[in-house]
Design a protein around this motif. Sequence first.
Motif, PDB file in Angstrom:
ATOM      1  N   LYS A 553       0.826  -1.208   0.000  1.00 33.96           N
ATOM      2  CA  LYS A 553       0.000   0.000   0.000  1.00 33.96           C
ATOM      3  C   LYS A 553       0.864   1.262   0.000  1.00 33.96           C
ATOM      4  O   LYS A 553       0.435   2.318  -0.478  1.00 33.96           O
ATOM      5  CB  LYS A 553      -0.924   0.004   1.221  1.00 33.96           C
ATOM      6  N   LEU A 554       2.085   1.162   0.526  1.00 30.34           N
ATOM      7  CA  LEU A 554       3.000   2.303   0.553  1.00 30.34           C
ATOM      8  C   LEU A 554       3.871   2.376  -0.700  1.00 30.34           C
ATOM      9  O   LEU A 554       4.792   3.206  -0.775  1.00 30.34           O
ATOM     10  CB  LEU A 554       3.883   2.228   1.801  1.00 30.34           C
ATOM     11  N   GLY A 555       3.596   1.483  -1.657  1.00 26.89           N
ATOM     12  CA  GLY A 555       4.271   1.571  -2.949  1.00 26.89           C
ATOM     13  C   GLY A 555       5.507   0.729  -3.112  1.00 26.89           C
ATOM     14  O   GLY A 555       6.252   0.901  -4.085  1.00 26.89           O
ATOM     15  N   HIS A 556       5.772  -0.208  -2.221  1.00 31.98           N
ATOM     16  CA  HIS A 556       6.971  -1.054  -2.306  1.00 31.98           C
ATOM     17  C   HIS A 556       6.617  -2.387  -2.971  1.00 31.98           C
ATOM     18  O   HIS A 556       5.778  -3.137  -2.473  1.00 31.98           O
ATOM     19  CB  HIS A 556       7.556  -1.299  -0.924  1.00 31.98           C
ATOM     20  N   THR A 557       7.266  -2.688  -4.072  1.00 28.69           N
ATOM     21  CA  THR A 557       6.974  -3.918  -4.804  1.00 28.69           C
ATOM     22  C   THR A 557       7.726  -5.098  -4.203  1.00 28.69           C
ATOM     23  O   THR A 557       8.694  -4.926  -3.431  1.00 28.69           O
ATOM     24  CB  THR A 557       7.375  -3.774  -6.277  1.00 28.69           C
ATOM     25  N   LYS A 558       7.304  -6.289  -4.600  1.00 31.37           N
ATOM     26  CA  LYS A 558       7.948  -7.504  -4.096  1.00 31.37           C
ATOM     27  C   LYS A 558       9.413  -7.555  -4.498  1.00 31.37           C
ATOM     28  O   LYS A 558      10.287  -7.893  -3.687  1.00 31.37           O
ATOM     29  CB  LYS A 558       7.196  -8.729  -4.627  1.00 31.37           C
ATOM     30  N   GLY A 559       9.708  -7.195  -5.754  1.00 34.80           N
ATOM     31  CA  GLY A 559      11.095  -7.204  -6.213  1.00 34.80           C
ATOM     32  C   GLY A 559      11.955  -6.236  -5.437  1.00 34.80           C
ATOM     33  O   GLY A 559      13.106  -6.540  -5.077  1.00 34.80           O
ATOM     34  N   GLU A 560      11.423  -5.047  -5.151  1.00 34.21           N
ATOM     35  CA  GLU A 560      12.158  -4.048  -4.375  1.00 34.21           C
ATOM     36  C   GLU A 560      12.419  -4.537  -2.961  1.00 34.21           C
ATOM     37  O   GLU A 560      13.522  -4.363  -2.415  1.00 34.21           O
ATOM     38  CB  GLU A 560      11.351  -2.743  -4.347  1.00 34.21           C
ATOM     39  N   ILE A 561      11.401  -5.161  -2.359  1.00 28.99           N
ATOM     40  CA  ILE A 561      11.537  -5.634  -0.978  1.00 28.99           C
ATOM     41  C   ILE A 561      12.622  -6.695  -0.868  1.00 28.99           C
ATOM     42  O   ILE A 561      13.506  -6.622  -0.001  1.00 28.99           O
ATOM     43  CB  ILE A 561      10.187  -6.192  -0.476  1.00 28.99           C
ATOM     44  N   ALA A 668      10.332  -3.392   8.500  1.00 23.52           N
ATOM     45  CA  ALA A 668       9.367  -4.349   7.950  1.00 23.52           C
ATOM     46  C   ALA A 668      10.036  -5.292   6.961  1.00 23.52           C
ATOM     47  O   ALA A 668       9.809  -6.515   6.977  1.00 23.52           O
ATOM     48  CB  ALA A 668       8.229  -3.588   7.283  1.00 23.52           C
ATOM     49  N   GLN A 669      10.879  -4.738   6.095  1.00 23.15           N
ATOM     50  CA  GLN A 669      11.569  -5.576   5.119  1.00 23.15           C
ATOM     51  C   GLN A 669      12.531  -6.545   5.800  1.00 23.15           C
ATOM     52  O   GLN A 669      12.665  -7.709   5.394  1.00 23.15           O
ATOM     53  CB  GLN A 669      12.325  -4.678   4.135  1.00 23.15           C
ATOM     54  N   MET A 670      13.175  -6.086   6.864  1.00 20.89           N
ATOM     55  CA  MET A 670      14.101  -6.947   7.605  1.00 20.89           C
ATOM     56  C   MET A 670      13.356  -8.113   8.257  1.00 20.89           C
ATOM     57  O   MET A 670      13.833  -9.260   8.237  1.00 20.89           O
ATOM     58  CB  MET A 670      14.830  -6.120   8.655  1.00 20.89           C
ATOM     59  N   LEU A 671      12.194  -7.832   8.827  1.00 22.38           N
ATOM     60  CA  LEU A 671      11.408  -8.897   9.459  1.00 22.38           C
ATOM     61  C   LEU A 671      10.930  -9.913   8.425  1.00 22.38           C
ATOM     62  O   LEU A 671      10.916 -11.121   8.687  1.00 22.38           O
ATOM     63  CB  LEU A 671      10.219  -8.295  10.200  1.00 22.38           C
ATOM     64  N   LEU A 672      10.532  -9.438   7.253  1.00 22.20           N
ATOM     65  CA  LEU A 672      10.126 -10.371   6.198  1.00 22.20           C
ATOM     66  C   LEU A 672      11.308 -11.226   5.765  1.00 22.20           C
ATOM     67  O   LEU A 672      11.159 -12.425   5.501  1.00 22.20           O
ATOM     68  CB  LEU A 672       9.561  -9.598   5.000  1.00 22.20           C
ATOM     69  N   GLY A 673      12.500 -10.620   5.683  1.00 23.38           N
ATOM     70  CA  GLY A 673      13.688 -11.392   5.339  1.00 23.38           C
ATOM     71  C   GLY A 673      14.009 -12.436   6.392  1.00 23.38           C
ATOM     72  O   GLY A 673      14.435 -13.551   6.074  1.00 23.38           O
ATOM     73  N   TYR A 674      13.793 -12.097   7.660  1.00 25.27           N
ATOM     74  CA  TYR A 674      14.077 -13.031   8.745  1.00 25.27           C
ATOM     75  C   TYR A 674      13.075 -14.189   8.768  1.00 25.27           C
ATOM     76  O   TYR A 674      13.442 -15.329   9.059  1.00 25.27           O
ATOM     77  CB  TYR A 674      14.057 -12.282  10.072  1.00 25.27           C
ATOM     78  N   LEU A 675      11.807 -13.898   8.456  1.00 23.52           N
ATOM     79  CA  LEU A 675      10.769 -14.934   8.515  1.00 23.52           C
ATOM     80  C   LEU A 675      10.698 -15.766   7.247  1.00 23.52           C
ATOM     81  O   LEU A 675      10.229 -16.916   7.271  1.00 23.52           O
ATOM     82  CB  LEU A 675       9.404 -14.289   8.766  1.00 23.52           C
ATOM     83  N   GLY A 676      11.109 -15.211   6.109  1.00 26.17           N
ATOM     84  CA  GLY A 676      10.995 -15.928   4.842  1.00 26.17           C
ATOM     85  C   GLY A 676      11.941 -17.106   4.775  1.00 26.17           C
ATOM     86  O   GLY A 676      13.070 -17.065   5.272  1.00 26.17           O
ATOM     87  N   ARG A 677      11.477 -18.164   4.139  1.00 25.25           N
ATOM     88  CA  ARG A 677      12.297 -19.369   4.009  1.00 25.25           C
ATOM     89  C   ARG A 677      12.128 -19.934   2.614  1.00 25.25           C
ATOM     90  O   ARG A 677      11.032 -19.941   2.057  1.00 25.25           O
ATOM     91  CB  ARG A 677      11.883 -20.428   5.046  1.00 25.25           C
TER      92      ARG A 677
END
Length: 683
Positions: A553-561, A668-677
């Motif tokens: 919603k804030l304009g950050h795409t999946k590739g950017e994240i 937020a991006q850091m937490l997604l990186g930590y949780l993603g597998r």
Amino acid sequence: MLNELRELSICLEKAGIEPEDLHPNFKACPKGGLTYWVYVDEQGNISGIALVPFAQVPTVRKWERANGVSFPAFNVPPLLEAGTDDLKEQIKGLRKKIEKGSNVTADELLAAITGCKDQWGDSIIKKLTDCLTKPMAELSEYLGEASKRYESIGELCRRSKQIKADTFKQQLTDTLVHSIQSEPAADLIDTLFFYNGMAPKNFQVILELADRERFEYPANHQEVQRWMNTRFMAAASKNDRSDLDAFGCNASGKDEKFPPVRLPVLGNVILRAMNQESPCQTRYGMIDHYSFPAGDAARKGMKSALEWLGKEERKGKTWCDLSRRMERPMLLFAYPSQIPVNLPELAGMMGDEVDDIAETYQEKFSALAEKVTVALRGRTKETVNSEIRVFVLVKMDKARTKVVASSRYSSEHVIGSAQLWQEGSQNGPTIKIRSFGKNKGNTTVWIETLIPFPAEVVWCLNTVWSRQGTRAEGAHGFSVNDALSLLLGEGQELHQVATRALSAVLRNSFPLLMALGQANVQGLVHMIDKKYTKKYEKQKLLIPSIISLILHKLGHTKGEIMTSSAFLVGRLLNLADSLHLEYCKGPRKGSVPPQLVGNALMATALETPEKALSMLSQRILPYQAWARTVKEGDRVGLVKTFLKQLGEVSEQLKEAPLPQRSSDTDKAQMLLGYLGRVESENN
């Protein structure tokens, strides 16, 4: 709300839908508490009593012009009151005896009755007298001479005129005593005696003919009541006048009050109140009906429209219950301005999913969004271009209901918003949470995070996690308006809500996300305190998706994240945990510390990533040294994989500048990186 309901009534009329038009004084019996048929013979005496099935109660209607004065149904309190603790225990013993299937003797019952005091004082006798006399004049005037088919209601009125309140009280007591002895039922004890402060203080009786089989229909049959309603409506339309009300309709009846509407969850809702007894309402010099004249036609149309929206069979389509997520009685209504034959499940898509996570792992939002899209686009061009109207009602207290949200959107905007919502919820890495299987005894499974419903987003934002993600409690800060803004908002409105939401979810959910991350690395199910499990368990599968959604919603795409330096830091700390765990299983012989190395550094990384990486570079050295030399064991391949991936992520970080201080987006991006597998790790 009046304008929305007036427009809805016009929409229904254009669609050829005619909601049932009921006289405002011909009200459904409330279904709370105990309700009994009380049978009246030809002489006006009570000849029997029987419990009315719970589901049947609201199908019976009563004439009620003044509050509490109604016919043929009315409320009365239990006849006798136990004044001492010993007597209360004695009556409880009688009830338990009946529950166990034993009979109560006449002596036992007489002993309890003798010790009690009469609970029907002069005020109850007067009210009962009013119920048995005052409605009769109006009913006689409105109903007139009934045909043979509907004569039962006239006969009930005739017999009821013979009833005296004192006689009714004594006969009802005798009938209850006889029923308790002949056909024991525990509920009859609650009706005869008031002995428990937690029990209802009133029960409802509905008068009916003792010899009802003699008539084509009983007096309270739905066919009789339909005929009664037509007579009431015909009488109301006789006083027609030619002047116009605020809606340009006939102003006949504009001096009357707006009728209440009974809705699920909210109960009675008054469409509009400007009572002269509230001094603040007089500030504009007009009060009651003078402030907004609306005739019978307009008022009845609005009442019927809201009743049509709130019908039980339209749950999920035109309305949904937000109460459990918003923690107060609240309904969301949504409908297209051009009513189609098959209504789309708009309200359900915009509100909340009823199913518990233990019942289903399906993506319910996606399924509903697809149905809504097909329903709206599968129709004529006019329907697609029609408005979707949304409003939310909340019960402020027993008497007041408030509109807390009201908006309109094009059908295409709603369809597009639902699609973007799904894309946003998947706007990050694949995240799976270790959970128990659906049935007790099943092995644990990996479950992919769920697409949240709008009300679930606000529920998660208003939840604060603590104690390593084992406890949760509700908070305030976000409303149903924020939920609708996230789903359907645009521009500055959306940006402001999303910015606040991102800050809140990071602040409130950090303990849970850290606990989930470490549990996932270990392949364990993160256990929430039993006190909170049932209510909050689902948030484990919602919050990671909510973070992805807000970033979108804030304009950050999946590739950017997934190429950002913050995401890579989170990924590096996750890999460090994985390598540390393998070291614990090897040289440490299964001894795992409370926190793995990456998890312990996440709090620092979320503030100053460079400092966290500097600390990691020292702490990870023994694990790297071991991983480079290990050659035996079943998990050597996995260890080498983690070591290789650590090197790859470290190389990527060399090309990505680290922020000096992390913004909410970085966190937020850091937490997604930590949780993603990656898929190979989820086994």
